[in-house]
Design a protein around this motif. Structure first.
Motif, PDB file in Angstrom:
ATOM      1  N   GLU A 117       0.817  -1.209   0.000  1.00 13.44           N
ATOM      2  CA  GLU A 117       0.000   0.000   0.000  1.00 13.44           C
ATOM      3  C   GLU A 117       0.853   1.262   0.000  1.00 13.44           C
ATOM      4  OE1 GLU A 117      -2.994  -0.056   3.046  1.00 13.44           O
ATOM      5  OE2 GLU A 117      -3.837  -1.930   2.305  1.00 13.44           O
ATOM      6  N   SER A 118       2.082   1.158   0.480  1.00 19.33           N
ATOM      7  CA  SER A 118       2.944   2.341   0.541  1.00 19.33           C
ATOM      8  C   SER A 118       4.331   2.111  -0.053  1.00 19.33           C
ATOM      9  CB  SER A 118       3.098   2.798   2.004  1.00 19.33           C
ATOM     10  OG  SER A 118       3.692   1.781   2.780  1.00 19.33           O
ATOM     11  N   SER A 119       4.521   0.996  -0.749  1.00 16.47           N
ATOM     12  CA  SER A 119       5.860   0.674  -1.246  1.00 16.47           C
ATOM     13  C   SER A 119       5.862   0.220  -2.708  1.00 16.47           C
ATOM     14  CB  SER A 119       6.500  -0.409  -0.367  1.00 16.47           C
ATOM     15  OG  SER A 119       6.675   0.056   0.944  1.00 16.47           O
ATOM     16  N   GLY A 120       4.980   0.774  -3.507  1.00 16.10           N
ATOM     17  CA  GLY A 120       4.905   0.378  -4.907  1.00 16.10           C
ATOM     18  C   GLY A 120       5.981   0.973  -5.789  1.00 16.10           C
ATOM     19  N   GLU A 121       6.601   2.045  -5.350  1.00 18.76           N
ATOM     20  CA  GLU A 121       7.585   2.750  -6.179  1.00 18.76           C
ATOM     21  C   GLU A 121       8.704   1.849  -6.681  1.00 18.76           C
ATOM     22  OE1 GLU A 121      11.096   5.833  -5.252  1.00 18.76           O
ATOM     23  OE2 GLU A 121       9.120   6.549  -4.656  1.00 18.76           O
ATOM     24  N   GLY A 122       9.125   0.909  -5.877  1.00 22.88           N
ATOM     25  CA  GLY A 122      10.205   0.016  -6.285  1.00 22.88           C
ATOM     26  C   GLY A 122       9.836  -0.834  -7.486  1.00 22.88           C
ATOM     27  N   LEU A 123       8.549  -1.052  -7.696  1.00 27.24           N
ATOM     28  CA  LEU A 123       8.125  -1.837  -8.848  1.00 27.24           C
ATOM     29  C   LEU A 123       8.265  -1.056 -10.146  1.00 27.24           C
ATOM     30  CD1 LEU A 123       5.125  -3.905  -7.493  1.00 27.24           C
ATOM     31  CD2 LEU A 123       7.571  -4.462  -7.589  1.00 27.24           C
ATOM     32  N   LEU A 124       8.327   0.262 -10.064  1.00 21.74           N
ATOM     33  CA  LEU A 124       8.610   1.045 -11.264  1.00 21.74           C
ATOM     34  C   LEU A 124      10.015   0.708 -11.757  1.00 21.74           C
ATOM     35  CD1 LEU A 124       7.834   3.128 -13.356  1.00 21.74           C
ATOM     36  CD2 LEU A 124       8.568   4.904 -11.755  1.00 21.74           C
ATOM     37  N   LEU A 125      10.970   0.662 -10.851  1.00 20.91           N
ATOM     38  CA  LEU A 125      12.333   0.280 -11.224  1.00 20.91           C
ATOM     39  C   LEU A 125      12.353  -1.164 -11.738  1.00 20.91           C
ATOM     40  CD1 LEU A 125      15.365   0.695 -11.427  1.00 20.91           C
ATOM     41  CD2 LEU A 125      15.530   0.188  -8.979  1.00 20.91           C
ATOM     42  N   PHE A 126      11.689  -2.065 -11.031  1.00 21.23           N
ATOM     43  CA  PHE A 126      11.672  -3.465 -11.454  1.00 21.23           C
ATOM     44  C   PHE A 126      11.093  -3.617 -12.860  1.00 21.23           C
ATOM     45  CE2 PHE A 126       9.273  -7.456 -11.858  1.00 21.23           C
ATOM     46  CZ  PHE A 126      10.338  -8.342 -11.875  1.00 21.23           C
ATOM     47  N   ARG A 171      11.009  -1.544 -15.212  1.00 18.03           N
ATOM     48  CA  ARG A 171      11.916  -0.968 -16.218  1.00 18.03           C
ATOM     49  C   ARG A 171      13.040  -1.940 -16.559  1.00 18.03           C
ATOM     50  NH1 ARG A 171      12.216   5.338 -14.168  1.00 18.03           N
ATOM     51  NH2 ARG A 171      10.102   5.874 -14.877  1.00 18.03           N
ATOM     52  N   ILE A 172      13.431  -2.763 -15.617  1.00 17.14           N
ATOM     53  CA  ILE A 172      14.475  -3.773 -15.820  1.00 17.14           C
ATOM     54  C   ILE A 172      13.893  -5.067 -16.378  1.00 17.14           C
ATOM     55  CG2 ILE A 172      16.034  -5.340 -14.526  1.00 17.14           C
ATOM     56  CD1 ILE A 172      17.279  -2.690 -14.780  1.00 17.14           C
ATOM     57  N   GLU A 173      12.669  -5.346 -16.041  1.00 18.65           N
ATOM     58  CA  GLU A 173      12.046  -6.643 -16.321  1.00 18.65           C
ATOM     59  C   GLU A 173      12.191  -7.141 -17.761  1.00 18.65           C
ATOM     60  OE1 GLU A 173       7.975  -8.816 -14.841  1.00 18.65           O
ATOM     61  OE2 GLU A 173       7.834  -6.738 -15.541  1.00 18.65           O
ATOM     62  N   PRO A 174      12.063  -6.309 -18.802  1.00 17.09           N
ATOM     63  CA  PRO A 174      12.220  -6.850 -20.158  1.00 17.09           C
ATOM     64  C   PRO A 174      13.599  -7.488 -20.409  1.00 17.09           C
ATOM     65  CG  PRO A 174      11.174  -4.698 -20.239  1.00 17.09           C
ATOM     66  CD  PRO A 174      11.642  -4.903 -18.819  1.00 17.09           C
ATOM     67  N   TRP A 175      14.577  -7.098 -19.617  1.00 23.63           N
ATOM     68  CA  TRP A 175      15.937  -7.608 -19.776  1.00 23.63           C
ATOM     69  C   TRP A 175      16.414  -8.300 -18.502  1.00 23.63           C
ATOM     70  CZ3 TRP A 175      14.458  -2.519 -20.710  1.00 23.63           C
ATOM     71  CH2 TRP A 175      14.204  -2.238 -22.053  1.00 23.63           C
ATOM     72  N   GLU A 228      -1.536  -9.329  -4.308  1.00 22.25           N
ATOM     73  CA  GLU A 228      -2.530  -8.761  -5.224  1.00 22.25           C
ATOM     74  C   GLU A 228      -2.157  -7.341  -5.629  1.00 22.25           C
ATOM     75  OE1 GLU A 228      -7.245  -7.576  -5.314  1.00 22.25           O
ATOM     76  OE2 GLU A 228      -6.564  -9.032  -3.834  1.00 22.25           O
ATOM     77  N   LEU A 229      -1.794  -6.518  -4.645  1.00 20.23           N
ATOM     78  CA  LEU A 229      -1.409  -5.145  -4.967  1.00 20.23           C
ATOM     79  C   LEU A 229      -0.146  -5.091  -5.811  1.00 20.23           C
ATOM     80  CD1 LEU A 229      -2.202  -3.088  -1.746  1.00 20.23           C
ATOM     81  CD2 LEU A 229      -3.180  -2.808  -4.020  1.00 20.23           C
ATOM     82  N   GLY A 230       0.801  -5.978  -5.538  1.00 18.74           N
ATOM     83  CA  GLY A 230       2.015  -6.032  -6.349  1.00 18.74           C
ATOM     84  C   GLY A 230       1.704  -6.324  -7.807  1.00 18.74           C
ATOM     85  N   ARG A 231       0.782  -7.258  -8.029  1.00 17.38           N
ATOM     86  CA  ARG A 231       0.370  -7.571  -9.405  1.00 17.38           C
ATOM     87  C   ARG A 231      -0.274  -6.359 -10.069  1.00 17.38           C
ATOM     88  NH1 ARG A 231      -0.640 -12.548  -6.970  1.00 17.38           N
ATOM     89  NH2 ARG A 231      -2.781 -12.031  -6.409  1.00 17.38           N
ATOM     90  N   LEU A 232      -1.170  -5.689  -9.364  1.00 20.59           N
ATOM     91  CA  LEU A 232      -1.867  -4.535  -9.926  1.00 20.59           C
ATOM     92  C   LEU A 232      -0.911  -3.374 -10.222  1.00 20.59           C
ATOM     93  CD1 LEU A 232      -5.057  -4.540  -7.653  1.00 20.59           C
ATOM     94  CD2 LEU A 232      -4.933  -5.151 -10.074  1.00 20.59           C
ATOM     95  N   ILE A 233      -0.042  -3.093  -9.283  1.00 15.99           N
ATOM     96  CA  ILE A 233       0.912  -1.995  -9.450  1.00 15.99           C
ATOM     97  C   ILE A 233       1.879  -2.305 -10.591  1.00 15.99           C
ATOM     98  CG2 ILE A 233       2.849  -0.774  -8.357  1.00 15.99           C
ATOM     99  CD1 ILE A 233       1.249  -1.173  -5.666  1.00 15.99           C
ATOM    100  N   ALA A 234       2.387  -3.526 -10.612  1.00 13.56           N
ATOM    101  CA  ALA A 234       3.329  -3.904 -11.669  1.00 13.56           C
ATOM    102  C   ALA A 234       2.667  -3.822 -13.036  1.00 13.56           C
ATOM    103  CB  ALA A 234       3.879  -5.309 -11.419  1.00 13.56           C
ATOM    104  N   GLU A 235       1.429  -4.243 -13.138  1.00 13.92           N
ATOM    105  CA  GLU A 235       0.743  -4.182 -14.435  1.00 13.92           C
ATOM    106  C   GLU A 235       0.583  -2.741 -14.895  1.00 13.92           C
ATOM    107  OE1 GLU A 235      -0.345  -5.405 -17.897  1.00 13.92           O
ATOM    108  OE2 GLU A 235       0.405  -6.732 -16.327  1.00 13.92           O
ATOM    109  N   ARG A 236       0.259  -1.866 -13.978  1.00 10.76           N
ATOM    110  CA  ARG A 236       0.146  -0.434 -14.317  1.00 10.76           C
ATOM    111  C   ARG A 236       1.493   0.101 -14.806  1.00 10.76           C
ATOM    112  NH1 ARG A 236      -1.154   2.532  -9.381  1.00 10.76           N
ATOM    113  NH2 ARG A 236       1.062   2.882  -9.265  1.00 10.76           N
ATOM    114  N   PHE A 237       2.568  -0.251 -14.114  1.00  2.64           N
ATOM    115  CA  PHE A 237       3.889   0.207 -14.522  1.00  2.64           C
ATOM    116  C   PHE A 237       4.342  -0.443 -15.825  1.00  2.64           C
ATOM    117  CE2 PHE A 237       5.051   1.293  -9.865  1.00  2.64           C
ATOM    118  CZ  PHE A 237       4.560   2.583 -10.012  1.00  2.64           C
ATOM    119  N   ARG A 238       4.002  -1.708 -16.026  1.00  6.67           N
ATOM    120  CA  ARG A 238       4.368  -2.379 -17.287  1.00  6.67           C
ATOM    121  C   ARG A 238       3.755  -1.656 -18.480  1.00  6.67           C
ATOM    122  NH1 ARG A 238       3.237  -7.590 -14.227  1.00  6.67           N
ATOM    123  NH2 ARG A 238       5.331  -8.312 -13.643  1.00  6.67           N
TER     124      ARG A 238
END
Length: 151
Positions: free
Chosen positions: A86-95, A97-101, A126-136
């Motif tokens: 709920e308060s730590s999604g920012e790290g998934l933006l970095l992830f 960005r790296i994920e395709p490689w 669940e939130l990790g999946r939702l946040i990551a999908e938004r960032f993807r």
């Protein structure tokens, strides 16, 4: 590994401590730099940031290790994963960005476990999946724009 079923006051204390760490001056500067300037459009862009002389190398290392530490708390059951996200999604933006490689990155740095905690929260919360999908979606739009600019 045990998974917490409900957050408790210990989770709240950890969340506040993690927030304080994010507010530290060097960390704040690193987070700002990575979020605004690290926009890889190719493996070469990812590879470049791994070089010690790259202007974003220190910020990238600080942010990636910070978020891996945070996400490890959920993966190991120290902190309730959904509450943490709920308060730590920012790290998934970095992830994301790296994920395709990600596989190339892991091979290059010689660490098959690189970003494993971020990867875990994208699959197991669940939130990790939702946040990551938004960032993807953002990453995909960025990559498409970069390809179009090269065409």
């Amino acid at each position: 590994m045990s998974k917490k079923k409900h957050p408790d006051h210990h989770d709240a204390e950890l969340a506040l401590k993690l927030y304080d760490l994010r507010r530290e001056a060097v960390m704040r500067e690193s987070r700002s730099a990575v979020v605004s300037k690290f926009l890889p459009a190719s493996w070469e862009d990812v590879l470049a940031v791994t070089k010690p002389d790259h202007p974003l190398n220190a910020a990238f290392r600080q942010c990636s290790t910070y978020w891996e530490m945070v996400y490890s708390m959920a993966r190991h059951g120290v902190m309730h994963g959904e509450f943490m996200m709920e308060s730590s999604g920012e790290g998934l933006l970095l992830f994301t960005r790296i994920e395709p490689w990600l596989e190339q990155y892991r091979a290059h740095v010689g660490n098959p476990l690189a970003f494993r905690n971020a990867e875990w929260v994208t699959k197991e919360t669940e939130l990790g999946r939702l946040i990551a999908e938004r960032f993807r979606k953002r990453v995909q739009a960025h990559l498409e724009a970069a390809r179009a600019a090269q065409a």
